[in-house]
Design an enzyme around this catalytic site. Structure first.
Site, PDB file in Angstrom:
ATOM      1  CG  ASP A  26      -2.202  -1.282   1.068  1.00 29.95           C
ATOM      2  OD1 ASP A  26      -2.042  -1.705   0.054  1.00 29.95           O
ATOM      3  OD2 ASP A  26      -2.765  -1.274   2.257  1.00 29.95           O
ATOM      4  N   GLY A  27       2.084   1.146   0.693  1.00 26.26           N
ATOM      5  CA  GLY A  27       3.017   2.481   0.712  1.00 26.26           C
ATOM      6  C   GLY A  27       3.325   2.808  -0.924  1.00 26.26           C
ATOM      7  CG  ASP A  45       0.100  13.004  22.048  1.00 20.43           C
ATOM      8  OD1 ASP A  45       0.427  14.006  22.770  1.00 20.43           O
ATOM      9  OD2 ASP A  45       0.349  11.746  22.206  1.00 20.43           O
ATOM     10  CG  ASN A  64      -3.582   6.124   3.627  1.00 18.67           C
ATOM     11  OD1 ASN A  64      -4.728   5.718   2.792  1.00 18.67           O
ATOM     12  ND2 ASN A  64      -2.805   5.304   4.153  1.00 18.67           N
TER      13      ASN A  64
END
Length: 296
Positions: A53-54, A158, A128
């Site tokens: 997927d990257g 965060d 994404n």
């Protein structure tokens, strides 16, 4: 020197073709390479990805505008966006050329970063998510969120994740966000380790424009990243504007998103994978197996 098309290519005294980058500075070489790559990308009819997927995220980052159809082959474990195994590349590519595969449209987000003077710093397209977090700072970050210019909330924690339905099974899911089918038109807002128990992830319609900004009265910095790369430090007064891109990415699938997405959820995440509850007969069978084991 004669070229295959009958033309003449100039050569140096040794008979070799001259280096087109000779005499150019490093910056000019990079700019020339970018121009050549962009010209080549505009001529692409479809794109073949080998990896996970990257790799598709990387391809998405290459095409800032229209993106050709993408067919992806998994080089290892199957992912959400790599439905085909590399060993079947020949029949799959034949099916691509013959137009026999189904195509899913995956929305992308257009992200603009502005400084405290309102000047545009950079623009990115993500498949994404875009993430605004505290980066290397040990302190909590404060992020003001607006939707179409209307105040929504002040997030303290965060950071925040703004994700597409495709990205709902990535970082957003790890931060507690919901899984969203890729055919659902929406933009996800997921907090990262918020200090408020009542701050739950929400889904906006894909027609809105979200703006995440750092207050001018705070000194803490933040960091923004786009699909996990191209990190940039945000200072007070800086903002990130996120909206739905008009250029989605078409991804060829084995049997359509309805099949491939649920297959990925069950195979990759083991969604709702549990031992089936048995009745009296199964319970008695289990007891008999236990006695047989004890007698060994």
């Amino acid at each position: 020197k004669a070229t295959p098309d009958g033309g003449i290519q100039p050569t140096d005294k040794d008979g070799a073709a001259p280096n087109p980058d000779q005499g150019l500075s490093d910056r000019e070489v990079r700019e020339r390479a970018i121009r050549l790559r962009e010209a080549a990308l505009k001529k692409a009819d479809f794109c073949v990805c080998l990896g996970g997927d990257g790799t598709i995220l990387w391809v998405s980052g290459m095409f800032k505008g229209p993106c050709p159809p993408v067919v992806s082959f998994a080089m290892g474990s199957l992912g959400f966006l790599t439905p085909f195994d590399y060993t079947e590349f020949r029949p799959v590519l034949n099916a691509v050329m013959e137009g026999r595969l189904k195509m899913g449209i995956r929305d992308r987000l257009k992200c603009k970063v502005h400084n405290d003077l309102g000047q545009l710093e950079c623009t990115h397209i993500v498949l994404n998510e875009v993430t605004v977090d505290r980066g290397a700072s040990p302190f909590l970050t404060n992020i003001t969120v607006t939707c179409n210019g209307n105040y929504v909330t002040m997030a303290q924690g965060d950071g925040l994740i703004v994700a597409t339905p495709t990205g709902s099974t990535a970082y957003s899911l790890a931060a507690g966000g919901s899984m969203v089918h890729p055919d659902v038109p929406g933009i996800l807002l997921t907090p990262i380790c918020t200090q408020s128990l009542s701050f739950r992830p929400i889904i906006f319609p894909d027609s809105v424009t979200l703006r995440l900004s750092l207050p001018n009265d705070r000194t803490n910095t933040a960091s923004v990243s786009f699909d996990g790369k191209d990190a940039l430090t945000l200072k007070k007064g800086w903002s990130v504007t996120v909206s739905n891109s008009k250029w989605p990415i078409p991804i060829l699938s084995r049997a359509g998103d309805d099949h491939d997405w649920f297959h990925g959820v069950m195979e990759c995440l083991h969604w709702n994978n549990r031992k089936a509850q048995g009745g009296f007969d199964r319970a008695q069978s289990g007891k008999e197996e236990g006695r047989n084991l004890q007698s060994l």
